[in-house]
Design an enzyme around this catalytic site. Structure first.
Site, PDB file in Angstrom:
ATOM      1  N   GLY A  58       0.940  -1.320   0.205  1.00  0.00           N
ATOM      2  CA  GLY A  58      -0.182   0.092   0.054  1.00  0.00           C
ATOM      3  C   GLY A  58       1.110   1.376   0.110  1.00  0.00           C
ATOM      4  N   ASN A 113       1.235   3.647  -1.992  1.00  0.00           N
ATOM      5  CA  ASN A 113       0.690   4.787  -2.445  1.00  0.00           C
ATOM      6  C   ASN A 113      -0.452   5.545  -1.272  1.00  0.00           C
ATOM      7  OD1 ASN A 113       0.875   5.848  -5.178  1.00  0.00           O
ATOM      8  ND2 ASN A 113       0.461   3.697  -5.774  1.00  0.00           N
ATOM      9  N   ARG A 170      -8.593  -7.353  -5.747  1.00  0.00           N
ATOM     10  CA  ARG A 170      -9.839  -7.933  -6.142  1.00  0.00           C
ATOM     11  C   ARG A 170     -10.681  -6.946  -6.956  1.00  0.00           C
ATOM     12  NH1 ARG A 170     -11.539 -12.726  -5.315  1.00  0.00           N
ATOM     13  NH2 ARG A 170     -13.562 -12.053  -4.915  1.00  0.00           N
ATOM     14  N   ASN A 226      -9.027   4.241  -8.175  1.00  0.00           N
ATOM     15  CA  ASN A 226      -7.758   3.253  -8.197  1.00  0.00           C
ATOM     16  C   ASN A 226      -6.711   3.890  -9.086  1.00  0.00           C
ATOM     17  OD1 ASN A 226      -6.182   0.883  -7.645  1.00  0.00           O
ATOM     18  ND2 ASN A 226      -7.419  -0.258  -9.556  1.00  0.00           N
ATOM     19  N   HIS A 286      -3.587   2.797 -11.977  1.00  0.00           N
ATOM     20  CA  HIS A 286      -3.151   1.822 -12.698  1.00  0.00           C
ATOM     21  C   HIS A 286      -1.980   2.193 -13.465  1.00  0.00           C
ATOM     22  CE1 HIS A 286      -3.614  -1.712 -15.344  1.00  0.00           C
ATOM     23  NE2 HIS A 286      -3.032  -1.029 -16.563  1.00  0.00           N
TER      24      HIS A 286
END
Length: 539
Positions: free
Chosen positions: A11, A13, A87, A102, A104
């Site tokens: 984690g 970020n 997930r 999110n 990417h």
């Protein structure tokens, strides 16, 4: 704004956002589906509550998401941030929670999927990056993943990252994370925290009120190519390189042609000083010359001929000019060249050279002779000046002020003559390029003493007076004009100037002690004008 973070591993970020608190956002909780996820210890060390909701054997996607929603329902949450949460989320979670983001590791829609870094390398692209997007449902009614819908939500922001020939998946992954995601994700969170974002899910678009362009855009991309690896930086123990902006137009030392074949390459300091010299002589329409040391002018002048301008500039402080940079705003002729090589100089900068001038200059083996080409009437691509800071950089408009006599306010009993006004304006254009606190003594359109870089304004006056008394050749400051880049806080600067022979002063004004300064000028029969604007220079 209160955040919920969700991660399956480290984690990083989320921790970066926690440490920087963009827009004042803080984490109410960090949740993971892995009991041994390293993010748990890191969050607890920061005092952030944690939740663990592991996937149970045989549990469906939607059933697990209901338990996640139940765990998060105990917290006040405004925004959900995913970071490597392994997930795919369905509408069971997304409809129950606030907006979910999110990140990417590619510039979507390019390279979706689990190995965006490897896909970018395999495709041979020269630029990849990261994308922060709104998470949307990528499952069907049974909770099965529809691959074409993964990472297809509205894009909030992106950050491009270069791909180098020697990159591996690991090196590219690290660069995308630290240089891309660590910039883009906090930016997106700040926009949400400041109510600057409108998410239009039907149109699959995000509108950001503050993501504007203009002179100071909300996001700034710098396009530079390494043009040269330099011998060293300011000092021999510092490595350095020159980066080139190929969109710049007009005369620049970066794009200049070096005409003295065999001379050693320009150093970091040469580039810095030559740029300062060039920017100074761009100020003048008349034939002008300047000699620069350590980005400060040792002397500057304009005249009817270039040779006269150089002679007058040099005579301000020939001792300090030794090993300096010469800049000219006209084609360098042989007469001027002969004077230049009469003492040691590092670099000459000019828009062109006659053949005879080149014959003279190139006799000096290591004199760098830069042809910067014609001066553009207007700057293009260089309207901003910038200064790097630890953790960021400052940008500002360049100081392009050009005063005329009509801009000057006479504040003393004695009026300036036309000749004094001309000298004042020349001194003002020159002092814009002298480090603060700065004082320039000028006689006509040539400097006779320059006091630069002092922490006390009166000391800058004293330094200019000392230079005018001890360093000049063939001139002095008797009857000269003094320019000050900022107001005089006390009368002592005027009194020191009078002792040096100054009879006219140009300064911004604006001190609470202006009346005292004006009174001192009147007592000494000095004429003084206010510009109403200052011209500090700290770089």
């Amino acid at each position: 704004m209160k955040l919920a973070g969700m991660a399956s591993n480290r984690g990083r970020n989320l921790l970066n956002i926690a440490d920087s608190s963009p827009g004042g956002a803080t984490f109410a909780v960090i949740l993971t589906n892995k009991p041994d996820a390293p993010v748990l210890d890191a969050a607890e060390a920061r005092g952030i509550p944690t939740e663990v909701v592991p996937m149970q054997e045989g549990e469906s996607r939607k059933a697990h998401e209901k338990r996640v929603v139940e765990a998060l329902s105990e917290y006040d949450i405004d925004l959900v941030c995913l970071d490597g949460y392994m997930r795919i989320l369905s509408d069971t979670f997304l409809d129950a929670m606030p907006t979910t983001l999110n990140v990417h590791p590619s510039l979507l829609p390019s390279f979706p999927g689990m190995d965006a870094w490897g896909d970018a390398l395999a495709a041979g692209v020269s630029v990849t990056g990261c994308t922060v997007h709104v998470v949307t449902d990528a499952t069907d009614e049974e909770g099965e993943v529809k691959e074409e819908l993964v990472d297809s939500g509205p894009i909030v922001t992106q950050e491009p990252i270069p791909v180098y020939d020697e990159d591996t998946v690991e090196t590219l992954k690290e660069r995308v994370l630290y240089d891309g995601e660590f910039a883009a994700y906090p930016r997106a969170v700040e926009w949400f925290a400041t109510d600057s974002v409108i998410v239009d899910t039907e149109a699959n678009q995000v509108h950001v009120d503050v993501d504007s362009g203009g002179a100071f855009p909300a996001r700034r991309l710098v396009r530079n190519d390494r043009g040269e690896t330099l011998r060293y930086g300011e000092n021999p123990h510092q490595d350095a390189a020159l980066y080139v902006d190929n969109t710049a137009r007009g005369a620049t030392v970066v794009h200049a042609e070096q005409l003295n074949e065999g001379a050693k390459a320009l150093s970091y300091n040469n580039y810095n000083d030559a740029d300062a010299a060039l920017e100074l002589i761009k100020e003048f329409d008349e034939p002008a010359a300047a000699v620069i040391k350590h980005t400060n002018p040792a002397g500057c002048a304009t005249a009817d001929t270039l040779a006269d301008a150089y002679e007058r500039a040099l005579s301000t402080d020939p001792m300090s000019a030794f090993g300096g940079i010469v800049a000219l705003n006209r084609t360098c002729d042989a007469e001027t060249a002969e004077q230049i090589v009469d003492s040691f100089k590092e670099v000459v900068v000019a828009p062109a050279y006659t053949d005879d001038a080149l014959d003279v200059l190139t006799e000096k083996q290591n004199l760098r002779v830069l042809d910067v080409g014609p001066f553009a009437e207007e700057r293009s691509g260089e309207s901003l000046a910038e200064k790097p800071l630890a953790g960021g950089r400052l940008l500002q408009e360049r100081d392009d002020q050009r005063l005329t006599g009509e801009d000057l306010e006479v504040v003393t009993e004695r009026e300036p003559t036309a000749e004094q006004v001309e000298s004042m304006l020349f001194a003002w254009q020159t002092i814009k390029h002298v480090k603060s606190n700065a004082i320039v003594f000028a006689d006509g359109t040539e400097t006779v003493g320059i006091g630069m870089g002092q922490v006390s304004r009166v000391d800058a006056v004293r330094l200019a007076g000392m230079k005018a008394d001890e360093h000049v050749e063939g001139k002095d400051s008797e009857g000269a004009v003094m320019a000050s880049d900022a107001f005089f806080p006390f009368p002592d600067g005027i009194e020191e100037a009078v002792d040096a022979g100054i009879e006219a002063v140009i300064q911004p004004g604006g001190s609470k002690n202006d009346d005292m300064v004006i009174e001192a000028a009147n007592e000494h029969d000095v004429t003084m004008v206010f510009t109403g604007s200052r011209c500090f220079r700290h770089d």
